[in-house]
Design a protein around this motif. Structure first.
Motif, PDB file in Angstrom:
ATOM      1  N   ILE A  38       0.831  -1.205   0.000  1.00 29.98           N
ATOM      2  CA  ILE A  38       0.000   0.000   0.000  1.00 29.98           C
ATOM      3  C   ILE A  38       0.864   1.254   0.000  1.00 29.98           C
ATOM      4  O   ILE A  38       0.494   2.282  -0.587  1.00 29.98           O
ATOM      5  CB  ILE A  38      -0.954  -0.009   1.207  1.00 29.98           C
ATOM      6  N   PHE A  39       2.037   1.191   0.640  1.00 27.98           N
ATOM      7  CA  PHE A  39       2.886   2.376   0.756  1.00 27.98           C
ATOM      8  C   PHE A  39       3.750   2.618  -0.480  1.00 27.98           C
ATOM      9  O   PHE A  39       4.226   3.741  -0.685  1.00 27.98           O
ATOM     10  CB  PHE A  39       3.783   2.246   1.988  1.00 27.98           C
ATOM     11  N   ILE A  40       3.957   1.605  -1.317  1.00 24.79           N
ATOM     12  CA  ILE A  40       4.849   1.740  -2.473  1.00 24.79           C
ATOM     13  C   ILE A  40       4.458   2.894  -3.401  1.00 24.79           C
ATOM     14  O   ILE A  40       5.325   3.652  -3.857  1.00 24.79           O
ATOM     15  CB  ILE A  40       4.932   0.399  -3.246  1.00 24.79           C
TER      16      ILE A  40
ATOM     17  N   LEU B  72      -8.616  12.884 -10.926  1.00 26.35           N
ATOM     18  CA  LEU B  72      -7.247  13.168 -10.492  1.00 26.35           C
ATOM     19  C   LEU B  72      -7.137  13.161  -8.974  1.00 26.35           C
ATOM     20  O   LEU B  72      -6.108  12.743  -8.423  1.00 26.35           O
ATOM     21  CB  LEU B  72      -6.799  14.522 -11.046  1.00 26.35           C
ATOM     22  N   SER B  73      -8.177  13.612  -8.286  1.00 25.78           N
ATOM     23  CA  SER B  73      -8.168  13.571  -6.823  1.00 25.78           C
ATOM     24  C   SER B  73      -8.096  12.128  -6.328  1.00 25.78           C
ATOM     25  O   SER B  73      -7.350  11.818  -5.386  1.00 25.78           O
ATOM     26  CB  SER B  73      -9.411  14.264  -6.264  1.00 25.78           C
ATOM     27  N   LEU B  74      -8.864  11.237  -6.951  1.00 26.65           N
ATOM     28  CA  LEU B  74      -8.843   9.835  -6.541  1.00 26.65           C
ATOM     29  C   LEU B  74      -7.514   9.172  -6.881  1.00 26.65           C
ATOM     30  O   LEU B  74      -7.047   8.288  -6.149  1.00 26.65           O
ATOM     31  CB  LEU B  74     -10.002   9.084  -7.205  1.00 26.65           C
ATOM     32  N   ILE B  75      -6.893   9.583  -7.986  1.00 26.96           N
ATOM     33  CA  ILE B  75      -5.557   9.080  -8.307  1.00 26.96           C
ATOM     34  C   ILE B  75      -4.567   9.512  -7.231  1.00 26.96           C
ATOM     35  O   ILE B  75      -3.716   8.729  -6.789  1.00 26.96           O
ATOM     36  CB  ILE B  75      -5.116   9.583  -9.695  1.00 26.96           C
ATOM     37  N   SER B  76      -4.675  10.760  -6.792  1.00 25.16           N
ATOM     38  CA  SER B  76      -3.817  11.246  -5.710  1.00 25.16           C
ATOM     39  C   SER B  76      -4.086  10.490  -4.417  1.00 25.16           C
ATOM     40  O   SER B  76      -3.158  10.195  -3.656  1.00 25.16           O
ATOM     41  CB  SER B  76      -4.035  12.749  -5.517  1.00 25.16           C
ATOM     42  N   VAL B  77      -5.344  10.165  -4.160  1.00 24.83           N
ATOM     43  CA  VAL B  77      -5.689   9.366  -2.983  1.00 24.83           C
ATOM     44  C   VAL B  77      -5.011   8.013  -3.060  1.00 24.83           C
ATOM     45  O   VAL B  77      -4.437   7.522  -2.072  1.00 24.83           O
ATOM     46  CB  VAL B  77      -7.216   9.224  -2.867  1.00 24.83           C
ATOM     47  N   TRP B  78      -5.074   7.382  -4.229  1.00 24.65           N
ATOM     48  CA  TRP B  78      -4.426   6.073  -4.414  1.00 24.65           C
ATOM     49  C   TRP B  78      -2.935   6.160  -4.144  1.00 24.65           C
ATOM     50  O   TRP B  78      -2.347   5.257  -3.523  1.00 24.65           O
ATOM     51  CB  TRP B  78      -4.670   5.583  -5.833  1.00 24.65           C
ATOM     52  N   GLN B  79      -2.314   7.256  -4.564  1.00 25.54           N
ATOM     53  CA  GLN B  79      -0.874   7.382  -4.391  1.00 25.54           C
ATOM     54  C   GLN B  79      -0.477   7.637  -2.948  1.00 25.54           C
ATOM     55  O   GLN B  79       0.528   7.095  -2.475  1.00 25.54           O
ATOM     56  CB  GLN B  79      -0.334   8.515  -5.275  1.00 25.54           C
ATOM     57  N   PHE B  80      -1.245   8.429  -2.206  1.00 27.96           N
ATOM     58  CA  PHE B  80      -0.799   8.894  -0.897  1.00 27.96           C
ATOM     59  C   PHE B  80      -1.574   8.317   0.275  1.00 27.96           C
ATOM     60  O   PHE B  80      -1.370   8.766   1.406  1.00 27.96           O
ATOM     61  CB  PHE B  80      -0.867  10.420  -0.842  1.00 27.96           C
ATOM     62  N   VAL B  81      -2.449   7.341   0.057  1.00 31.30           N
ATOM     63  CA  VAL B  81      -3.197   6.787   1.174  1.00 31.30           C
ATOM     64  C   VAL B  81      -2.274   6.064   2.151  1.00 31.30           C
ATOM     65  O   VAL B  81      -2.620   5.869   3.324  1.00 31.30           O
ATOM     66  CB  VAL B  81      -4.298   5.831   0.657  1.00 31.30           C
ATOM     67  N   GLY B  82      -1.075   5.696   1.690  1.00 31.11           N
ATOM     68  CA  GLY B  82      -0.140   5.012   2.575  1.00 31.11           C
ATOM     69  C   GLY B  82       0.377   5.887   3.694  1.00 31.11           C
ATOM     70  O   GLY B  82       0.754   5.377   4.763  1.00 31.11           O
ATOM     71  N   ILE B  83       0.403   7.216   3.497  1.00 30.36           N
ATOM     72  CA  ILE B  83       0.935   8.103   4.540  1.00 30.36           C
ATOM     73  C   ILE B  83       0.015   8.154   5.757  1.00 30.36           C
ATOM     74  O   ILE B  83       0.472   7.907   6.887  1.00 30.36           O
ATOM     75  CB  ILE B  83       1.194   9.498   3.957  1.00 30.36           C
ATOM     76  N   PRO B  84      -1.281   8.472   5.608  1.00 32.91           N
ATOM     77  CA  PRO B  84      -2.139   8.414   6.808  1.00 32.91           C
ATOM     78  C   PRO B  84      -2.237   7.019   7.391  1.00 32.91           C
ATOM     79  O   PRO B  84      -2.361   6.859   8.613  1.00 32.91           O
ATOM     80  CB  PRO B  84      -3.492   8.931   6.301  1.00 32.91           C
ATOM     81  N   MET B  85      -2.169   5.997   6.544  1.00 36.44           N
ATOM     82  CA  MET B  85      -2.224   4.632   7.050  1.00 36.44           C
ATOM     83  C   MET B  85      -1.056   4.359   7.996  1.00 36.44           C
ATOM     84  O   MET B  85      -1.241   3.834   9.111  1.00 36.44           O
ATOM     85  CB  MET B  85      -2.186   3.639   5.890  1.00 36.44           C
ATOM     86  N   MET B  86       0.160   4.734   7.601  1.00 39.57           N
ATOM     87  CA  MET B  86       1.333   4.461   8.427  1.00 39.57           C
ATOM     88  C   MET B  86       1.331   5.309   9.698  1.00 39.57           C
ATOM     89  O   MET B  86       1.709   4.831  10.780  1.00 39.57           O
ATOM     90  CB  MET B  86       2.605   4.716   7.624  1.00 39.57           C
ATOM     91  N   LEU B  87       0.893   6.568   9.608  1.00 41.08           N
ATOM     92  CA  LEU B  87       0.862   7.423  10.796  1.00 41.08           C
ATOM     93  C   LEU B  87      -0.161   6.925  11.813  1.00 41.08           C
ATOM     94  O   LEU B  87       0.111   6.891  13.022  1.00 41.08           O
ATOM     95  CB  LEU B  87       0.560   8.864  10.387  1.00 41.08           C
ATOM     96  N   ILE B  88      -1.343   6.543  11.334  1.00 41.45           N
ATOM     97  CA  ILE B  88      -2.359   6.013  12.244  1.00 41.45           C
ATOM     98  C   ILE B  88      -1.936   4.651  12.785  1.00 41.45           C
ATOM     99  O   ILE B  88      -2.175   4.325  13.958  1.00 41.45           O
ATOM    100  CB  ILE B  88      -3.719   5.926  11.529  1.00 41.45           C
ATOM    101  N   TYR B  89      -1.294   3.854  11.950  1.00 42.24           N
ATOM    102  CA  TYR B  89      -0.800   2.550  12.398  1.00 42.24           C
ATOM    103  C   TYR B  89       0.209   2.716  13.528  1.00 42.24           C
ATOM    104  O   TYR B  89       0.168   2.001  14.541  1.00 42.24           O
ATOM    105  CB  TYR B  89      -0.163   1.818  11.216  1.00 42.24           C
ATOM    106  N   ALA B  90       1.114   3.686  13.376  1.00 42.43           N
ATOM    107  CA  ALA B  90       2.086   3.953  14.439  1.00 42.43           C
ATOM    108  C   ALA B  90       1.395   4.442  15.709  1.00 42.43           C
ATOM    109  O   ALA B  90       1.799   4.090  16.827  1.00 42.43           O
ATOM    110  CB  ALA B  90       3.113   4.980  13.964  1.00 42.43           C
ATOM    111  N   ALA B  91       0.349   5.264  15.548  1.00 44.60           N
ATOM    112  CA  ALA B  91      -0.383   5.750  16.718  1.00 44.60           C
ATOM    113  C   ALA B  91      -1.091   4.603  17.434  1.00 44.60           C
ATOM    114  O   ALA B  91      -1.136   4.566  18.673  1.00 44.60           O
ATOM    115  CB  ALA B  91      -1.387   6.817  16.293  1.00 44.60           C
ATOM    116  N   MET B  92      -1.633   3.658  16.686  1.00 47.71           N
ATOM    117  CA  MET B  92      -2.310   2.526  17.304  1.00 47.71           C
ATOM    118  C   MET B  92      -1.330   1.616  18.027  1.00 47.71           C
ATOM    119  O   MET B  92      -1.659   1.039  19.078  1.00 47.71           O
ATOM    120  CB  MET B  92      -3.079   1.739  16.250  1.00 47.71           C
ATOM    121  N   LEU B  93      -0.119   1.473  17.492  1.00 51.84           N
ATOM    122  CA  LEU B  93       0.866   0.642  18.171  1.00 51.84           C
ATOM    123  C   LEU B  93       1.306   1.247  19.497  1.00 51.84           C
ATOM    124  O   LEU B  93       1.779   0.530  20.381  1.00 51.84           O
ATOM    125  CB  LEU B  93       2.092   0.444  17.263  1.00 51.84           C
TER     126      LEU B  93
END
Length: 313
Positions: free
Chosen positions: A119-121, A172-193
């Motif tokens: 997801i982050f790639i 284009l907004s959804l394409i940007s979402v596809w590209q950068f959804v990994g950033i909030p995912m990793m930040l929230i994942y770190a917060a949950m840990l």
């Protein structure tokens, strides 16, 4: 030496010059790269080129930007598109990032490290690659999207999304979402840990599990992280330029339907095709972008962040 002066010299703390030495390189680089260009841009917006010389005109450039119908129409169109670009990210990207983080933090999920990496790639890919690749994918002539929809019997739903004014910006907004959804995912994942196991175990002892545990226990604990992600999304979206430019060009077609403040600034400052560049009006637009972002950040810092409850463990 008297006893009083001796005690005074003992109480005097040594000057920590090493702190200034360590901070100086970063401070110098930040000043040279950020502070000086910022003040240079603000200064340039107060001048106008007359007979090949810069003449101080005060706020005339801002009055032109908002008062001249030609300039104001383009500015408000770009600002409206930028706002929609931001709304899509807030309503789609960040909730999906929170959901993915919640799923990937589950201890029962296998291969979670592989899923996080996959997801982050897209986040590390170049804007040019992403824009060009999706333009090829969605092309009605040689793209793979029509064929993929045809395989599932939905080819009738395909339209040239990047070629229609009503769909281009959202696509284009959804394409940007596809590209950068990994950033909030990793930040929230770190917060949950960072949530202590004792809190989770206490919730499970009280019978709070599954989605109820996430909604009642985990979500309130990660609200500060969600707030930080929201303001980072705001700043990033109102500074956006690369994806729109690589996919739709400087004219942000079709018919300026994907024009945002970044592309509007680019065309104004550097010129494009038959349009000559106007650095003073470009600096005016850049200054307005700075003021908009500054207002949003101040709103978050003074009205929202102060209301978020922080939990100390």
């Amino acid at each position: 030496m008297s006893q009083q002066s001796l005690e005074h010299s003992q109480d005097r703390r040594p000057t920590r010059w090493h702190i200034a030495v360590f901070l100086a390189p970063a401070l110098l680089v930040y000043t040279a790269v950020m502070i000086l260009p910022l003040f240079g841009t603000l200064q340039l917006s107060l001048f106008r080129s007359i007979d090949n010389s810069q003449v101080f005109t005060g706020f005339d450039n801002f009055r032109t930007l908002f008062g001249d119908p030609r300039w104001s129409a383009s500015f408000w169109n770009a600002l409206g598109n930028n706002t929609w670009f931001f709304i899509i990210h807030m309503l789609v990207q960040n909730p999906i990032g929170v959901m993915l983080a919640a799923l990937l933090s589950s201890p029962q999920l296998r291969f979670s490290a592989f899923y996080r990496t996959a997801i982050f790639i897209p986040t590390i890919l170049s804007f040019v690659i992403v824009g060009f690749a999706w333009k090829l994918i969605l092309s009605p002539l040689w793209g793979v999207a029509p064929n993929l929809l045809d395989l599932v019997g939905l080819k009738s739903l395909f339209v040239p999304w990047l070629g229609k004014e009503e769909y281009a910006l959202t696509t284009l907004s959804l394409i940007s979402v596809w590209q950068f959804v990994g950033i909030p995912m990793m930040l929230i994942y770190a917060a949950m840990l960072s949530i202590p196991e004792e809190v989770i175990e206490a919730a499970e002892c009280d019978g709070v599990t599954g989605f109820s545990q996430f909604w009642k226990i985990k979500l309130p604990l990660i609200l500060p992280s969600i707030g930080i992600i929201s303001i980072l999304t705001f700043v990033g979206n109102f500074n956006a330029f690369d994806l729109i430019y690589s996919a739709q060009g400087a004219l942000a077609g079709p018919n300026y339907s994907t024009d945002i403040l970044g592309t509007f600034l680019y065309r104004t400052f550097f010129g494009f095709q038959l349009q000559t560049g106007d650095p003073n009006m470009g600096a005016t637009i850049a200054s307005m972008m700075f003021f908009i972002i500054l207002a949003g950040v101040c709103l978050y810092l003074f009205l929202i962040q102060t209301r978020l409850r922080r939990y100390q463990f």
